[in-house]
Enzyme design. Structure first.
Site, mmCIF file in Angstrom:
data_model
loop_
_atom_site.group_PDB
_atom_site.id
_atom_site.type_symbol
_atom_site.label_atom_id
_atom_site.label_comp_id
_atom_site.label_asym_id
_atom_site.label_seq_id
_atom_site.Cartn_x
_atom_site.Cartn_y
_atom_site.Cartn_z
ATOM 1 N N HIS A 88 0.835 -1.215 0.000
ATOM 2 C CA HIS A 88 0.000 0.000 0.000
ATOM 3 C C HIS A 88 0.866 1.260 0.000
ATOM 4 O O HIS A 88 0.514 2.276 0.589
ATOM 5 C CB HIS A 88 -0.944 0.041 1.209
ATOM 6 N N ARG A 144 19.407 10.040 -2.177
ATOM 7 C CA ARG A 144 18.744 11.267 -1.724
ATOM 8 C C ARG A 144 19.050 11.593 -0.267
ATOM 9 O O ARG A 144 18.502 12.537 0.293
ATOM 10 C CB ARG A 144 17.233 11.132 -1.901
#
Ligand code: DLZ
Length: 282
Positions: free
Chosen positions: A209, A248
């Site tokens: 999800h 990142r």
């Protein structure tokens, strides 16, 4: 009558993706790409284009001139992506600076910007990066702590370098990204911080999800900011895989926690200036 014009150049297949990521980083809008059995095309669109004829001294020699809003940032990006093809920034004879980039052997691009581009524009109110006297909350998730601890380090580093006192940094740890919005909302409600920096890391491959959690976290953080009027900045990584997350959360450059902290300082400063009155020469 004219709808658009297109400059087409061939590049080596293995170079196309590298070039495409540079053009994306420089701010081109990606057009609809195409592919057939012989080749593939990647169009990149600019907001404005023109065909210019010059009589007398020509302004510059590249095949195409691209005006950018920040030449130094464009140059840094070009250097990072294509160091071997990026020239130095030079002055032109038309009150501007330019650097050249060889995108393909038959495509030389000149990136340029006027020296005083915004002289005729109205003054803008902007925050600055002086964090003296400001108080910050950092809500950081423990899930994927290998990454989030780096984001936290980047954020603290940015705050400290901007003269924020360490006793003015309140760190709140939550189990996972899903819990960030409610903790941020509670912290904002205490009235003890001027801005909140949210840090987390969602990795698609490892998260069922994923889309729902990412959407909910983003929405919740935005809602907390709107309800409380306290700036919240977004340092939640949403990544395809661990490699992208590591990228990142760099130790020196490209740390999203660092960026989120800098944005938080700017927003607190901006808020103060707007409160004082936008017309005070901010
Ligand atoms: C459950 C879960 C999963 C599968 N993946 C992540 C993730 O990639 N990044 C993250 O920050 N949190 C993850 N979580 C934890 C949820 O955010 C949340 O903490 C738990 O479901 C408990 O509510």
């Amino acid at each position: 009558m004219i709808r658009s014009f297109t400059l087409v150049r061939q590049t080596a297949p293995e170079k196309l993706d590298r070039l495409a990521s540079l053009l994306r980083a420089l701010g081109f809008e990606e057009g609809a790409g195409w592919q057939d059995e012989h080749s593939r095309g990647a169009p990149f669109l600019a907001p404005v284009g023109s065909l210019e004829l010059v009589a007398g001294r020509a302004p510059a020699s590249p095949d195409i001139l691209i005006e950018v809003s920040d030449l130094d940032v464009a140059h840094q990006l070009a250097r990072k992506h294509l160091p071997e093809s990026t020239g130095e920034i030079e002055d032109t004879h038309w009150k501007s600076r330019v650097f050249s980039l060889e995108l393909a052997s038959n495509l030389h691009v000149g990136f340029w910007a006027f020296n005083e581009p915004f002289k005729s524009r109205p003054k803008a109110t902007e925050g600055d990066l002086d964090g003296r006297g400001m108080r910050f909350g950092i809500v950081v998730s423990r899930w994927n702590s290998f990454i989030t601890e780096r984001l936290l380090q980047g954020a603290i580093d940015a705050l400290r370098r901007s003269s924020v006192h360490s006793s003015d940094i309140h760190i709140v740890r939550v189990p996972g990204s899903f819990e960030i919005p409610s903790a941020a909302r509670s912290l904002a409600g205490t009235g003890t911080v001027d801005a909140i920096i949210t840090l987390g890391c969602l990795i698609r491959g490892e998260t069922t999800h994923y889309e729902h959690i990412a959407t909910e976290v983003t929405r919740g953080i935005g809602q907390s900011a709107q309800e409380t009027g306290i700036p919240h900045t977004y340092g939640v990584l949403t990544c395809e895989d661990l490699e992208q997350a590591i990228d990142r959360a760099g130790l020196k450059s490209g740390n999203k926690g660092h960026e989120a902290a800098i944005s938080a300082i700017e927003m607190v400063s901006l808020k103060k200036k707007l409160k004082r009155g936008a017309g005070d020469g901010a």
